[in-house]
Each structure stands twice: as structure tokens, then as C-alpha cells.
Design a protein around this motif. Structure first.
Motif, mmCIF file in Angstrom:
data_model
loop_
_atom_site.group_PDB
_atom_site.id
_atom_site.type_symbol
_atom_site.label_atom_id
_atom_site.label_comp_id
_atom_site.label_asym_id
_atom_site.label_seq_id
_atom_site.Cartn_x
_atom_site.Cartn_y
_atom_site.Cartn_z
ATOM 1 N N ASP A 148 -76.548 117.232 102.800
ATOM 2 C CA ASP A 148 -75.175 116.093 103.371
ATOM 3 C C ASP A 148 -73.859 115.956 103.735
ATOM 4 O OD1 ASP A 148 -76.638 113.595 103.888
ATOM 5 O OD2 ASP A 148 -77.438 113.758 101.867
ATOM 6 N N GLY A 149 -73.579 117.569 103.271
ATOM 7 C CA GLY A 149 -72.202 117.717 102.621
ATOM 8 C C GLY A 149 -72.397 119.211 101.909
ATOM 9 N N ALA A 150 -70.971 119.676 101.343
ATOM 10 C CA ALA A 150 -70.999 120.421 100.694
ATOM 11 C C ALA A 150 -69.937 120.081 99.716
ATOM 12 C CB ALA A 150 -71.208 121.247 100.874
ATOM 13 N N ILE A 151 -69.773 120.498 97.905
ATOM 14 C CA ILE A 151 -69.159 120.247 97.252
ATOM 15 C C ILE A 151 -68.382 121.599 96.805
ATOM 16 C CG2 ILE A 151 -67.624 119.439 95.166
ATOM 17 C CD1 ILE A 151 -69.820 116.846 95.930
ATOM 18 N N GLY A 152 -67.195 122.136 97.307
ATOM 19 C CA GLY A 152 -67.228 123.872 96.529
ATOM 20 C C GLY A 152 -65.744 124.133 96.191
#
Ligand code: HMN
Length: 295
Positions: free
Chosen positions: A203-207
Motif C-alpha cells: 500500500d506504500g513504501a517506507i524508505g
């Protein structure tokens, strides 16, 4: 939980030459991101050198980010993972007082914890705060492989909204989606497979690399949401040219050096045992930076 979906920057923790947290540079970094349309922040995670900071410093970093992003409709996730439950509880209670929107925690990773102990750890943190919880899965650092049963159990608890999935095993990511349903959110954690994670159902990305390439990843995310797969592939290729170069060195010092070269933070200092680059390494990264059209 809509506000947590999408692209979220795992903020670096800038430091001055002596290694003290540099709140002014942190504010500039947050502002730099806000100015580029980024409205989601993951504070005090791996990228933020969480385990090299004291609990009090982690609290201070969160307060600075919340203050700087005030009035910007930003979603702020406070990473409260610790190897001991009571410190995580302290950080979670503080996160709520400070005005964070959610907490996240990596598994307790030092003393070999059983699945039951890991469950108890999360239950205790969730009981300590009304903020939603995001499980942080990073087997490369923790050595802990979480089972699909564990995710299913977490997904059945109203306060656990999803998992930040930092692994290259995208089959597993897809299996979590299949087992836990669409309401259990998944954030892809490895930026080098941002497109793959999205394709497999994230649903998304944390980077971390969104610190240094915010524009690229913001348009990358839009292309992905719009299903423009040829642009997605181009964006991943462009990002990976930088990431592959970074992985020849060391993630946090590299990103801090780039942010320093971009004029966002005052020094590229990292905390030991992380180390600064040798003059030769630094020259090589500066040369790459100078010719990169991406950074
Ligand atoms: C965090 O906890 O700070 C980040 O969300 C971690 C994030 O998933 C990064 N993972 C690590 O640094 C281990 C990635 O952005 C990673 O730096 C990047 O994909 C390069 O491998």
C-alpha cells in the motif's frame, strides 16, 4: 488509515561534528521534504540511527519532527522498537504525548524471544497507547523470521494496522496480503524493489533513500498508482543506479554525505560504530554525485 498509505520517508538523524543530534539540520531536512510534497515520515527507525541514540535523544528527535511538520497535515510514525519492552512502552507513551500519529516497532532482537514473547511485547506496547501500531519486519538485522500466523494474529487486533516489510522476499509480502486481507496495510521497505513491492500488493513504501531522492520517488509513486509501468520501470532503474552505488559503501553515512552535498544538513557525521568515509571513498562518492543526474 488512508493517511498512512503511500510514500513515507524514513528520516535520517543529522548530527553536528561532535555527534550531537543537530535539531536545526533535522528541521531543514523535514522542511526540504515538505517542500517537495512529502507528507509522511517514519522517525527514529534504522535510518534514524535509533539504536545508536539514547531513549531521551529519540524522544527529542520525534519532538523536533512533530514541531517542524505542525500544520502540514503530515502523518508521523514514531519508531519505538527497543530490545526491552519497558523502553518501548516509554517511547510509545511519549510518542502519543508528542503528537505522533502512529507507532512502529521492530521485534525485540537481542535476547532470543519466542513467538509468544514477541506477541506479548507488541501487546504490551499496544496496550500502553491508543496510537495505531505498525510491525517492523527486518529479518536482515534482527535474524527473526515472523510467521504468517503471527501476521494473521496481529491483523486481528484493531490497533495493529500493518507491517513495514524490509525484506527482498516479495513472495512473502504477497502471502501476507493474501492471508491478512486488504485492511492490513503493507509498506515495502527496500527501495531497490519499490516497484516490485507495489506490484505484489504493498500500500506504500517506507524508505531511507527518499531522503536524498524525494522528487524521483514521489513521481515514481504517482506512476505506480496510475499503472504507468514503463515509467515505473524507468524510475526504478534510475533509482537503482544510485542505490547500487550506495550499497558498495554504507547506507547511512552515504545518505548523510549526499544530504550534506545537497546543502540540506550541516555535516555528514554518523555515530560510531558507523564510520565516516576515508578521503578516497569520499572523493569517489563526490565524483559520483557530481555526475549523477539523479541526486
Ligand atoms: C528505517 O527503519 O529507517 C527504514 O525504513 C529502513 C528502510 O527500509 C531502509 N532499510 C534499511 O536501511 C535496512 C531501506 O530504505 C534501505 O536503506 C534501502 O532499501 C537500501 O537497501
Amino acid at each position: 488509515n488512508e493517511k498512512f498509505k503511500g510514500m513515507m520517508t524514513a528520516l535520517l538523524t543529522p548530527m553536528d561534528e561532535r555527534g550531537t543530534v543537530d535539531a536545526e539540520s533535522l528541521r531543514r531536512l523535514v522542511r526540504h521534504q515538505l517542500d517537495r510534497g512529502i507528507r509522511r515520515f517514519y522517525v527514529g527507525g534504522s535510518t534514524g540511527e535509533a539504536f545508536l541514540l539514547t531513549v531521551e535523544e529519540r524522544m527529542g528527535v520525534l519532538e523536533t519532527v512533530v514541531e517542524e511538520a505542525a500544520g502540514e497535515q503530515a502523518a508521523i510514525v514514531a519508531h519505538v522498537g527497543c530490545i526491552g519492552t519497558s523502553d518501548s512502552v516509554r517511547l510509545a507513551r511519549h510518542a502519543e504525548r508528542a503528537g505522533a500519529d502512529a507507532v512502529s516497532a521492530v521485534v525485540p532482537f537481542y535476547y532470543k524471544a519466542s513467538m509468544k514473547q514477541i506477541r506479548d511485547h507488541y501487546e504490551t506496547i499496544m496496550a500502553a497507547t491508543p496510537l495505531p501500531m505498525i510491525v517492523y519486519h527486518f529479518p536482515g538485522a534482527t535474524g527473526v523470521q515472523l510467521s504468517l500466523d503471527f501476521y494473521e494474529d496481529m491483523a486481528s487486533r484493531p490497533s495493529c494496522i500493518g507491517v513495514k516489510f524490509t525484506s527482498l522476499n516479495l513472495f512473502e509480502l504477497q502471502q501476507i496480503r493474501a492471508r491478512c486481507g486488504d485492511d492490513f496495510l503493507i509498506w515495502n521497505g527496500h527501495d531497490e524493489v519499490f516497484a516490485g513491492g507495489g506490484l505484489m500488493g504493498a500500500d506504500g513504501a517506507i524508505g531511507s533513500t527518499f531522503n536524498m531522492m524525494p522528487d524521483l520517488f514521489a513521481s515514481f509513486y504517482r506512476d505506480m498508482a496510475g499503472g504507468d509501468w514503463s515509467s515505473v520501470r524507468e524510475a526504478q532503474t534510475e533509482a537503482n543506479a544510485v542505490i547500487a552505488h550506495m550499497l558498495r559503501y554504507d547506507v547511512i553515512p552515504y545518505e548523510k554525505l549526499v544530504l550534506y552535498l545537497q546543502g540540506v544538513i550541516a555535516t555528514p557525521t554518523v555515530r560510531r560504530p558507523l564510520t565516516q568515509f576515508t578521503p578516497e571513498e569520499r572523493r569517489a562518492i563526490e565524483a559520483f554525485y557530481a555526475q549523477s543526474g539523479t541526486l
